[in-house]
Motif scaffolding. Sequence first.
Motif, PDB file in Angstrom:
ATOM      1  N   GLN A 126       0.833  -1.204   0.000  1.00  0.00           N
ATOM      2  CA  GLN A 126       0.000   0.000   0.000  1.00  0.00           C
ATOM      3  C   GLN A 126       0.868   1.253   0.000  1.00  0.00           C
ATOM      4  OE1 GLN A 126      -2.981   0.010   3.131  1.00  0.00           O
ATOM      5  NE2 GLN A 126      -3.406  -2.180   2.830  1.00  0.00           N
ATOM      6  N   LEU A 161     -13.619  -0.187   3.580  1.00  0.00           N
ATOM      7  CA  LEU A 161     -12.267   0.307   3.799  1.00  0.00           C
ATOM      8  C   LEU A 161     -12.217   1.265   4.994  1.00  0.00           C
ATOM      9  CD1 LEU A 161     -10.563   0.863   0.338  1.00  0.00           C
ATOM     10  CD2 LEU A 161     -10.674  -1.162   1.780  1.00  0.00           C
ATOM     11  N   GLU A 162     -13.312   1.948   5.259  1.00  0.00           N
ATOM     12  CA  GLU A 162     -13.344   2.842   6.416  1.00  0.00           C
ATOM     13  C   GLU A 162     -13.131   2.049   7.712  1.00  0.00           C
ATOM     14  OE1 GLU A 162     -16.063   6.605   5.838  1.00  0.00           O
ATOM     15  OE2 GLU A 162     -17.144   4.819   5.181  1.00  0.00           O
ATOM     16  N   VAL A 165      -9.534   0.986   7.859  1.00  0.00           N
ATOM     17  CA  VAL A 165      -8.691   2.120   8.260  1.00  0.00           C
ATOM     18  C   VAL A 165      -8.744   2.292   9.774  1.00  0.00           C
ATOM     19  CG1 VAL A 165      -8.493   4.642   8.193  1.00  0.00           C
ATOM     20  CG2 VAL A 165      -8.792   3.361   6.068  1.00  0.00           C
ATOM     21  N   PHE A 170      -5.655  -0.788   6.881  1.00  0.00           N
ATOM     22  CA  PHE A 170      -5.528  -0.118   5.587  1.00  0.00           C
ATOM     23  C   PHE A 170      -5.079   1.307   5.859  1.00  0.00           C
ATOM     24  CE2 PHE A 170      -6.674   1.717   1.517  1.00  0.00           C
ATOM     25  CZ  PHE A 170      -6.441   0.663   0.632  1.00  0.00           C
ATOM     26  N   GLU A 172      -4.730   5.101   5.979  1.00  0.00           N
ATOM     27  CA  GLU A 172      -5.696   6.188   5.876  1.00  0.00           C
ATOM     28  C   GLU A 172      -5.337   7.145   4.739  1.00  0.00           C
ATOM     29  OE1 GLU A 172      -7.940   9.367   8.852  1.00  0.00           O
ATOM     30  OE2 GLU A 172      -5.978   8.548   9.399  1.00  0.00           O
ATOM     31  N   TRP A 175      -6.330   5.624   1.506  1.00  0.00           N
ATOM     32  CA  TRP A 175      -7.789   5.645   1.389  1.00  0.00           C
ATOM     33  C   TRP A 175      -8.269   6.988   0.857  1.00  0.00           C
ATOM     34  CZ3 TRP A 175     -12.221   3.994   0.371  1.00  0.00           C
ATOM     35  CH2 TRP A 175     -13.408   4.472   0.926  1.00  0.00           C
ATOM     36  N   ASN A 179     -10.527   7.512  -2.797  1.00  0.00           N
ATOM     37  CA  ASN A 179     -11.992   7.699  -2.762  1.00  0.00           C
ATOM     38  C   ASN A 179     -12.420   9.143  -2.957  1.00  0.00           C
ATOM     39  OD1 ASN A 179     -11.338   8.780  -0.225  1.00  0.00           O
ATOM     40  ND2 ASN A 179     -13.272   8.067   0.655  1.00  0.00           N
ATOM     41  N   GLU A 182     -16.695   8.141  -4.127  1.00  0.00           N
ATOM     42  CA  GLU A 182     -17.039   6.817  -3.597  1.00  0.00           C
ATOM     43  C   GLU A 182     -18.415   6.420  -4.109  1.00  0.00           C
ATOM     44  OE1 GLU A 182     -17.281   4.371   0.646  1.00  0.00           O
ATOM     45  OE2 GLU A 182     -16.763   6.508   0.629  1.00  0.00           O
TER      46      GLU A 182
END
Length: 325
Positions: A126, A161-162, A165, A170, A172, A175, A179, A182
């Motif tokens: 990532q 994914l929120e 996070v 994952f 942030e 992310w 998005n 979204e």
Amino acid sequence: MNSRSDFTEVFPEILPGIVSQNPIMIKLAGYLKKISASDGAVFLNGETGTGKELFASAIHQLSGRLGKIVCVNCGAIPESLFESLFFGHEKGSFTGADRKQHGFFYQANEGTLFLDEIAELPLMHQAKLLRVLESRKFSRIGGSEVLDFTGRIVSASHQSLEQLVEGKEFREDLWYRLNLFEVAIPSLHQRRDDIPLLARCFAMSSGRITLAPCALQLLQSSEWPGNIRQLKNTIDKLAVLADNQYVSADTIRQLAMVAEPVDCATRVAKEIIDMPITNKLKTIYDALIEQAVEISHGNKSEAARLLGVHRKVIERRMAQIHIVR
């Protein structure tokens, strides 16, 4: 029906490759047409089998980008091959590198890089993806040349994914890069009115079967946890296993292609339970009263008849929720 134009006349597409008559889908199509022309990253969130790759392809086609769409399943990328597959490599840069190899970033230049199941990407990778998205530059393994990345990113996942996070699973910062737009892809139970249309579409594409009205009704009332992919697989199997071209509901039952449908009340109850609202009983109860009163134009007796209750129930509830008529 031999031509593509004949097919789309019978099954109108709301987006390239996507057939629907559902109001939620039509509204979503309008939104995607607006954002497709931009270069902003798009994140598609939807259950498995809802057609996220089809939506990514539609976005790419509508964008008018000159390059191609490169589809990558992040869950199928071996950790040891991530850099070689994404960045590419020069000849001789490692054992087995017998020629120069262009990676996904290069292949998607001036096009779209679709990262499916992005949640499956390990944290270490990532960070590498984030660096490219921030700098818009990359280099092949073993190379010194700095290349520009000009592709658009569309990513997707069936996971939240929120939540990932929040659980530190994952990044942030990545992310936020993914998005800008979204998009929630509806599940098939949210667009149940599309099931007969999709089933007929898949049956016609097979060129082997025709579905009777009773068959379409059975399919529409059945549950599809695997969404559109499961529905298509079912029609494809019917096209092979059905003894007759004209497929009835009995044929589907005999071949055990679907589970017995859940009754309407149970299905609605499940959908209500899944809704992101507090105090579901009160919310739904009030909504039923309001809708019945609205439909009956304020006639309390008619509203009571629609709901199958006594008029006094309507009057008491109207007073409690302050409906003025």
